[in-house]
Design a protein around this motif. Structure first.
Motif, PDB file in Angstrom:
ATOM      1  N   PRO A  67       0.430  -1.152  -0.003  1.00  0.00           N
ATOM      2  CA  PRO A  67       0.294   0.735  -0.113  1.00  0.00           C
ATOM      3  C   PRO A  67       0.958   1.259  -0.162  1.00  0.00           C
ATOM      4  O   PRO A  67       0.227   2.492  -0.501  1.00  0.00           O
ATOM      5  CB  PRO A  67      -1.232  -0.062   1.470  1.00  0.00           C
ATOM      6  CG  PRO A  67      -0.844  -1.776   1.416  1.00  0.00           C
ATOM      7  CD  PRO A  67       0.346  -1.972   0.843  1.00  0.00           C
ATOM      8  N   HIS A  68       1.824   1.175   0.428  1.00  0.00           N
ATOM      9  CA  HIS A  68       2.414   2.234   1.085  1.00  0.00           C
ATOM     10  C   HIS A  68       3.277   2.746  -1.025  1.00  0.00           C
ATOM     11  O   HIS A  68       4.107   4.031  -1.281  1.00  0.00           O
ATOM     12  CB  HIS A  68       3.688   2.244   1.613  1.00  0.00           C
ATOM     13  CG  HIS A  68       5.051   3.002   1.657  1.00  0.00           C
ATOM     14  ND1 HIS A  68       4.752   4.635   2.262  1.00  0.00           N
ATOM     15  CD2 HIS A  68       6.369   3.277   1.598  1.00  0.00           C
ATOM     16  CE1 HIS A  68       6.180   5.318   2.402  1.00  0.00           C
ATOM     17  NE2 HIS A  68       6.723   4.384   1.987  1.00  0.00           N
ATOM     18  N   VAL A  69       3.894   1.406  -1.364  1.00  0.00           N
ATOM     19  CA  VAL A  69       4.610   1.335  -3.058  1.00  0.00           C
ATOM     20  C   VAL A  69       3.445   2.096  -3.942  1.00  0.00           C
ATOM     21  O   VAL A  69       3.424   2.627  -4.263  1.00  0.00           O
ATOM     22  CB  VAL A  69       4.672   0.639  -3.147  1.00  0.00           C
ATOM     23  CG1 VAL A  69       5.889   0.327  -4.615  1.00  0.00           C
ATOM     24  CG2 VAL A  69       6.169   0.286  -2.571  1.00  0.00           C
ATOM     25  N   PHE A  70       1.564   2.056  -3.756  1.00  0.00           N
ATOM     26  CA  PHE A  70       0.865   2.278  -4.358  1.00  0.00           C
ATOM     27  C   PHE A  70       1.224   4.036  -4.573  1.00  0.00           C
ATOM     28  O   PHE A  70       0.807   4.688  -5.248  1.00  0.00           O
ATOM     29  CB  PHE A  70      -0.579   1.288  -4.263  1.00  0.00           C
ATOM     30  CG  PHE A  70      -0.644  -0.106  -4.432  1.00  0.00           C
ATOM     31  CD1 PHE A  70       0.690  -0.447  -5.076  1.00  0.00           C
ATOM     32  CD2 PHE A  70      -1.269  -1.234  -3.588  1.00  0.00           C
ATOM     33  CE1 PHE A  70       0.195  -2.026  -6.339  1.00  0.00           C
ATOM     34  CE2 PHE A  70      -0.756  -2.316  -4.703  1.00  0.00           C
ATOM     35  CZ  PHE A  70      -0.215  -2.853  -5.454  1.00  0.00           C
ATOM     36  N   SER A  71       0.675   4.309  -3.269  1.00  0.00           N
ATOM     37  CA  SER A  71       0.748   5.688  -2.912  1.00  0.00           C
ATOM     38  C   SER A  71       1.982   5.800  -3.025  1.00  0.00           C
ATOM     39  O   SER A  71       1.477   7.208  -4.022  1.00  0.00           O
ATOM     40  CB  SER A  71       0.762   5.661  -0.964  1.00  0.00           C
ATOM     41  OG  SER A  71       0.590   7.281  -0.771  1.00  0.00           O
ATOM     42  N   HIS A  72       2.947   6.203  -3.498  1.00  0.00           N
ATOM     43  CA  HIS A  72       4.109   6.380  -4.199  1.00  0.00           C
ATOM     44  C   HIS A  72       3.407   6.630  -5.478  1.00  0.00           C
ATOM     45  O   HIS A  72       4.409   7.321  -6.170  1.00  0.00           O
ATOM     46  CB  HIS A  72       5.566   5.638  -3.809  1.00  0.00           C
ATOM     47  CG  HIS A  72       6.669   6.896  -4.473  1.00  0.00           C
ATOM     48  ND1 HIS A  72       7.107   7.471  -3.815  1.00  0.00           N
ATOM     49  CD2 HIS A  72       7.106   6.395  -4.759  1.00  0.00           C
ATOM     50  CE1 HIS A  72       8.023   7.753  -4.595  1.00  0.00           C
ATOM     51  NE2 HIS A  72       8.743   6.755  -5.548  1.00  0.00           N
ATOM     52  N   LEU A  73       3.086   5.405  -5.821  1.00  0.00           N
ATOM     53  CA  LEU A  73       2.704   5.222  -7.291  1.00  0.00           C
ATOM     54  C   LEU A  73       1.576   5.919  -7.246  1.00  0.00           C
ATOM     55  O   LEU A  73       1.725   6.051  -9.493  1.00  0.00           O
ATOM     56  CB  LEU A  73       3.027   3.966  -7.614  1.00  0.00           C
ATOM     57  CG  LEU A  73       3.873   3.509  -7.813  1.00  0.00           C
ATOM     58  CD1 LEU A  73       4.313   1.535  -8.155  1.00  0.00           C
ATOM     59  CD2 LEU A  73       5.630   3.699  -8.612  1.00  0.00           C
ATOM     60  N   LYS A  74       1.238   6.713  -7.221  1.00  0.00           N
ATOM     61  CA  LYS A  74      -0.074   6.559  -7.313  1.00  0.00           C
ATOM     62  C   LYS A  74      -1.315   6.285  -7.782  1.00  0.00           C
ATOM     63  O   LYS A  74      -2.015   6.513  -8.513  1.00  0.00           O
ATOM     64  CB  LYS A  74       0.091   8.341  -7.815  1.00  0.00           C
ATOM     65  CG  LYS A  74       0.716   9.371  -7.370  1.00  0.00           C
ATOM     66  CD  LYS A  74       0.346  10.720  -8.170  1.00  0.00           C
ATOM     67  CE  LYS A  74       1.213  11.808  -7.351  1.00  0.00           C
ATOM     68  NZ  LYS A  74       3.098  11.607  -7.050  1.00  0.00           N
ATOM     69  N   MET A  75      -1.213   5.540  -7.064  1.00  0.00           N
ATOM     70  CA  MET A  75      -2.496   3.874  -7.682  1.00  0.00           C
ATOM     71  C   MET A  75      -3.235   3.520  -6.895  1.00  0.00           C
ATOM     72  O   MET A  75      -2.533   3.368  -5.446  1.00  0.00           O
ATOM     73  CB  MET A  75      -2.076   3.010  -8.584  1.00  0.00           C
ATOM     74  CG  MET A  75      -0.729   2.350  -7.594  1.00  0.00           C
ATOM     75  SD  MET A  75      -0.187   1.084  -9.350  1.00  0.00           S
ATOM     76  CE  MET A  75      -1.097  -0.448  -9.323  1.00  0.00           C
ATOM     77  N   LEU A  76      -4.492   2.644  -6.655  1.00  0.00           N
ATOM     78  CA  LEU A  76      -5.006   2.108  -5.422  1.00  0.00           C
ATOM     79  C   LEU A  76      -4.336   1.454  -5.233  1.00  0.00           C
ATOM     80  O   LEU A  76      -5.111   1.068  -4.410  1.00  0.00           O
ATOM     81  CB  LEU A  76      -6.709   2.513  -5.905  1.00  0.00           C
ATOM     82  CG  LEU A  76      -7.413   4.559  -5.771  1.00  0.00           C
ATOM     83  CD1 LEU A  76      -8.696   4.219  -6.837  1.00  0.00           C
ATOM     84  CD2 LEU A  76      -7.195   4.986  -4.653  1.00  0.00           C
ATOM     85  N   GLY A  77      -4.159   0.078  -6.165  1.00  0.00           N
ATOM     86  CA  GLY A  77      -3.916  -1.088  -5.743  1.00  0.00           C
ATOM     87  C   GLY A  77      -5.254  -1.579  -5.873  1.00  0.00           C
ATOM     88  O   GLY A  77      -5.577  -3.372  -4.893  1.00  0.00           O
ATOM     89  N   ALA A  78      -6.767  -1.503  -6.342  1.00  0.00           N
ATOM     90  CA  ALA A  78      -7.545  -2.262  -6.266  1.00  0.00           C
ATOM     91  C   ALA A  78      -7.464  -3.427  -7.184  1.00  0.00           C
ATOM     92  O   ALA A  78      -7.412  -3.171  -8.118  1.00  0.00           O
ATOM     93  CB  ALA A  78      -8.846  -0.785  -7.151  1.00  0.00           C
ATOM     94  N   GLY A  79      -8.146  -4.459  -6.529  1.00  0.00           N
ATOM     95  CA  GLY A  79      -7.754  -5.855  -7.232  1.00  0.00           C
ATOM     96  C   GLY A  79      -6.614  -6.624  -6.895  1.00  0.00           C
ATOM     97  O   GLY A  79      -6.587  -7.995  -7.115  1.00  0.00           O
ATOM     98  N   ALA A  80      -5.661  -6.317  -6.165  1.00  0.00           N
ATOM     99  CA  ALA A  80      -4.530  -6.541  -5.692  1.00  0.00           C
ATOM    100  C   ALA A  80      -4.196  -7.676  -5.282  1.00  0.00           C
ATOM    101  O   ALA A  80      -5.730  -8.431  -4.080  1.00  0.00           O
ATOM    102  CB  ALA A  80      -3.768  -5.992  -4.915  1.00  0.00           C
ATOM    103  N   ARG A  81      -3.733  -9.147  -5.495  1.00  0.00           N
ATOM    104  CA  ARG A  81      -4.221  -9.949  -4.654  1.00  0.00           C
ATOM    105  C   ARG A  81      -2.392 -10.687  -3.619  1.00  0.00           C
ATOM    106  O   ARG A  81      -1.714 -10.686  -4.382  1.00  0.00           O
ATOM    107  CB  ARG A  81      -3.872 -11.097  -5.643  1.00  0.00           C
ATOM    108  CG  ARG A  81      -5.532 -11.759  -6.611  1.00  0.00           C
ATOM    109  CD  ARG A  81      -5.509 -12.538  -7.178  1.00  0.00           C
ATOM    110  NE  ARG A  81      -3.998 -12.150  -8.454  1.00  0.00           N
ATOM    111  CZ  ARG A  81      -2.827 -12.834  -9.486  1.00  0.00           C
ATOM    112  NH1 ARG A  81      -3.645 -13.887  -9.133  1.00  0.00           N
ATOM    113  NH2 ARG A  81      -2.834 -11.840 -10.062  1.00  0.00           N
ATOM    114  N   PHE A  82      -2.665 -10.656  -2.250  1.00  0.00           N
ATOM    115  CA  PHE A  82      -1.580  -9.924  -1.258  1.00  0.00           C
ATOM    116  C   PHE A  82      -1.882 -11.540  -1.434  1.00  0.00           C
ATOM    117  O   PHE A  82      -2.359 -12.389  -0.742  1.00  0.00           O
ATOM    118  CB  PHE A  82      -1.925  -9.574  -0.307  1.00  0.00           C
ATOM    119  CG  PHE A  82      -1.860  -7.927  -0.847  1.00  0.00           C
ATOM    120  CD1 PHE A  82      -0.699  -7.086  -0.341  1.00  0.00           C
ATOM    121  CD2 PHE A  82      -3.312  -6.865  -0.907  1.00  0.00           C
ATOM    122  CE1 PHE A  82      -0.726  -5.798  -1.871  1.00  0.00           C
ATOM    123  CE2 PHE A  82      -3.156  -5.795  -1.069  1.00  0.00           C
ATOM    124  CZ  PHE A  82      -2.335  -5.328  -1.793  1.00  0.00           C
TER     125      PHE A  82
END
Length: 301
Positions: free
Chosen positions: A204-219
């Motif tokens: 989530p921290h990386v997604f925030s830096h990349l300005k993306m929500l990360g919706a649908g990510a499979r963790f």
């Protein structure tokens, strides 16, 4: 007799030295080599101590030994007692040929930072026998004895005095055949993302830096960066490198950056923790100075 009960006799110092070495190395054979004894002699000394205490301290396996609950509870007190005796002897009668130092470090730091630098420390200070153990969870550090502890995150939970060592930089890594399919940040979401549950800074921290929500990510949740790298190396997904501590394990697993040029500063740091500087034994002071110097050099690149 005291209060109707027999006062327990203090175990033999030789028994305690052998127990400590066997517990630390998890092997009677390795303890024997360290103490210049035979493995049967180590086993005999341990059996004598167990007989004296009235309970087993080790679970025996074919090629290794493992501490029982009683053994784990006893080990820190034995180590502290041996260190105290060593320090008193040195202070009263001059420095011994070799001083023992106990350092416990979070696993990824031990592998990625201390292991490559181990030879430098021992070459500079051959009079200090460095005993390095590792941990991962907070409870691993709570009851173990060490002169110095190296932790990640909030240091005050582990000791009143501490020095900041280094931070971390995050970036996605995977096997080359997977990494070559990642052309944009959105492509990351097509793959399982290996997440270390104990870190504040993760995907989530990386997604925030990349300005993306990360919706649908499979963790896929794991408990350490070492495990995440191992799974990524097997093709199970994409991990986050945590440079510089993760550099050796990333290289060993054959992982490469998925998005070259993308790197995100982490939120926490590694810290060296100890009771207070004024109470540190000489080998601990020497190690602290060396480690601070080494980490400053690493931080400068």
């Amino acid at each position: 007799m005291l209060g109707g009960m027999e006062r327990p006799r203090i175990p033999s110092l030789n028994w305690l030295r052998v127990f400590e070495a066997a517990a630390r190395t998890e092997s009677f054979a390795r303890a024997a080599a360290e103490l210049n004894m035979s493995a049967p002699a180590v086993s005999q000394q341990v059996k004598a101590l167990e007989g004296h205490l009235g309970m087993p301290l080790f679970i025996r396996h074919a090629h290794a030994v493992r501490l029982t609950e009683a053994g784990r509870a006893y080990l820190p007190s034995v180590q502290m007692s041996l260190v105290s005796l060593e320090s008193s002897t040195q202070g009263l009668f001059g420095r011994a040929r070799e001083e023992r130092l106990y350092v416990q470090a979070v696993l990824i730091f031990a592998q990625g930072i201390l292991a490559p630098l181990y030879g430098d420390f021992t070459a500079r200070h051959p009079d200090i026998a460095l005993n390095l153990t590792t941990g991962n969870a907070t409870e691993d550090f709570a009851h173990a004895f060490a002169d110095l502890k190296i932790v990640f995150g909030a240091p005050s939970a582990h000791g009143p005095a501490h020095d900041r060592l280094i931070g971390e930089v995050l970036y996605p890594v995977a096997r080359p055949d997977i990494a070559e399919r990642i052309g944009t940040p959105a492509d990351l979401l097509a793959h399982p993302l290996l997440e270390v549950a104990t870190h504040r800074a993760g995907w989530p921290h990386v997604f925030s830096h990349l300005k993306m929500l990360g919706a649908g990510a499979r963790f896929v949740m794991v408990d350490s960066t070492v495990m995440a790298a191992a799974l990524a190396g097997s093709g199970a997904g994409i991990a986050l490198a945590r440079a510089p501590a993760s550099n050796p394990v990333v290289a060993a697993q054959g992982l490469v950056p998925c998005l070259p040029g993308v790197s995100v500063p982490g939120l926490e740091h590694y810290h060296l923790v100890y009771p207070e500087a004024a109470t540190l034994r000489r080998p601990a002071r020497v190690f602290r100075d060396w480690l601070l110097e080494s980490c400053a050099t690493i931080a400068r690149g």
